[in-house]
Motif scaffolding. Structure first.
Motif, short mmCIF file in Angstrom:
data_model
loop_
_atom_site.label_atom_id
_atom_site.label_comp_id
_atom_site.label_asym_id
_atom_site.label_seq_id
_atom_site.Cartn_x
_atom_site.Cartn_y
_atom_site.Cartn_z
N LEU A 113 0.86 -1.18 0.00
CA LEU A 113 0.00 0.00 0.00
C LEU A 113 0.89 1.23 0.00
CD1 LEU A 113 -3.07 0.77 0.19
CD2 LEU A 113 -2.63 1.23 2.62
N LEU A 114 0.73 2.07 -1.01
CA LEU A 114 1.55 3.26 -1.16
C LEU A 114 0.66 4.50 -1.14
CD1 LEU A 114 4.27 4.69 -1.91
CD2 LEU A 114 3.61 4.37 -4.31
N PHE A 115 0.88 5.37 -0.16
CA PHE A 115 0.17 6.65 -0.12
C PHE A 115 0.86 7.60 -1.09
CE2 PHE A 115 -1.37 4.74 3.71
CZ PHE A 115 -2.64 5.27 3.88
N THR A 116 0.07 8.21 -1.95
CA THR A 116 0.65 9.04 -3.01
C THR A 116 1.02 10.42 -2.50
OG1 THR A 116 -1.50 9.92 -3.70
CG2 THR A 116 -0.79 7.86 -4.70
N GLY A 117 2.05 10.99 -3.12
CA GLY A 117 2.38 12.39 -2.88
C GLY A 117 1.48 13.29 -3.70
N PRO A 118 1.54 14.60 -3.46
CA PRO A 118 0.63 15.54 -4.15
C PRO A 118 0.72 15.46 -5.67
CG PRO A 118 1.71 16.61 -2.31
CD PRO A 118 2.38 15.28 -2.46
N TRP A 119 1.94 15.38 -6.21
CA TRP A 119 2.07 15.40 -7.67
C TRP A 119 1.47 14.14 -8.30
CZ3 TRP A 119 4.57 11.71 -10.52
CH2 TRP A 119 5.41 10.84 -9.83
N ALA A 256 8.36 5.50 -6.71
CA ALA A 256 8.31 4.61 -5.55
C ALA A 256 7.46 3.37 -5.77
CB ALA A 256 7.78 5.37 -4.32
N GLY A 257 6.71 3.33 -6.85
CA GLY A 257 5.76 2.24 -7.07
C GLY A 257 6.44 0.92 -7.41
N LYS A 258 5.84 -0.16 -6.92
CA LYS A 258 6.32 -1.50 -7.24
C LYS A 258 5.13 -2.38 -7.58
CE LYS A 258 10.31 -1.28 -4.09
NZ LYS A 258 10.97 -1.90 -2.92
N GLY A 259 5.36 -3.36 -8.41
CA GLY A 259 4.31 -4.33 -8.71
C GLY A 259 3.21 -3.77 -9.60
#
Length: 288
Positions: A113-119, A256-259
């Motif tokens: 689970l990845l929380f996204t940054g603003p951009w 930062a994303g994986k998978g």
């Protein structure tokens, strides 16, 4: 997806075995041609089964296609409390410790689970709007949505699908990713309101993209949603850009994303939304 509830269960009493299978009659060949969303839905239902079994003092052993479980009973109260909320959320940060708990919940089920940054959140919103625009230009893309939405008197008696009282208000302002289930169809007393301008979005991903990964994603999704409910968070989901093969790879965070991204979650503080209908047990459970 669209509250289709694409599952059936069979209890084999002699073996103390409960079988969960997808229901092909509730598949969506246009929106979900590979049955990815169907597998995720079944995985979410499987996780609720594991929680319910733990609540009853049983030790569930889940075998996918296989993966054992862990103590889950404390999540049981959240099953009936968790609803999708298509209402505005407050412009309020989610504490880092809560985010960490939700990431851990996904990890326990073999997902990330990845929380996204603003951009990247802005990119996701653009992809949602792109998917909405494609639907508006191609009536065939709304076939599944029209089949699984319930308007007027049908909403009061529905046992599946998304009834009009769960559509939430139309977006007057703001940037929250909201699928408009009504489309151009009128919904009485719906109204419009402003949504948050900086929504908190999170990407649920799995290492692979096979049916087993989709089932893991469904279990991870439900675990995250139940944990979020216990943390007093409201939640909603958007699969819109994931339903199109050329948009789906763009959802992943390139840094930062994986998978493989399986679902986009919106989380925040606000109303939890109304309960949506469920089919009677006799329609989904066979015992023998």
């Amino acid at each position: 997806m669209h509250n289709a509830q694409p599952w059936r269960f069979r209890f084999v009493a002699a073996e103390r075995l409960l079988l969960l299978r997808g229901d092909p009659e509730r598949a969506m060949p246009r929106s979900d041609p590979g049955n990815r969303a169907l597998h995720i839905g079944c995985g979410a239902a499987l996780f609720n089964l594991r929680v319910a079994a733990a609540h009853e003092g049983l030790i569930p052993e889940a075998r996918l296609l296989p993966e054992p479980g862990d103590p889950l009973a404390r999540l049981h109260p959240a099953i009936r409390q968790r609803h999708t909320s298509r209402h505005p959320f407050a412009e309020k940060d989610i504490p880092e410790e809560v985010q960490a708990d939700l990431r851990e919940a996904a990890t326990r089920e073999g997902a990330g689970l990845l929380f996204t940054g603003p951009w990247h959140a802005e990119t996701l919103l653009d992809l949602v709007y792109d998917a909405e625009s494609r639907d508006a230009l191609d009536p065939d893309r709304r076939t599944d949505l029209d089949r699984w939405t319930r308007l007027g008197p049908e909403a009061d008696t529905a046992v599946d699908g998304v009834p009009e009282y769960a559509f939430g208000p139309r977006r007057r302002d703001g940037k929250a990713p909201q699928r408009d289930f009504a489309g151009r169809r009128p919904v009485a007393d719906r109204g419009a309101t402003a949504f948050e301008r900086t929504p908190h979005l999170a990407l649920l991903s799995t290492p692979g993209d096979t049916p087993a990964d989709w089932l893991r994603a469904g279990q991870a999704l439900e675990r995250v949603l139940l944990e979020a409910t216990l943390a007093d968070l409201a939640t909603s989901l958007t699969s819109h850009p994931l339903e199109t093969s050329d948009l789906r790879p763009l959802v992943r965070d390139p840094v930062a994303g994986k998978g493989h991204v399986q679902m986009v979650l919106r989380l925040g503080y606000g109303p939890r939304g109304p309960a949506t209908p469920r089919r009677p047990v006799r329609d989904v459970l066979e015992a023998g």
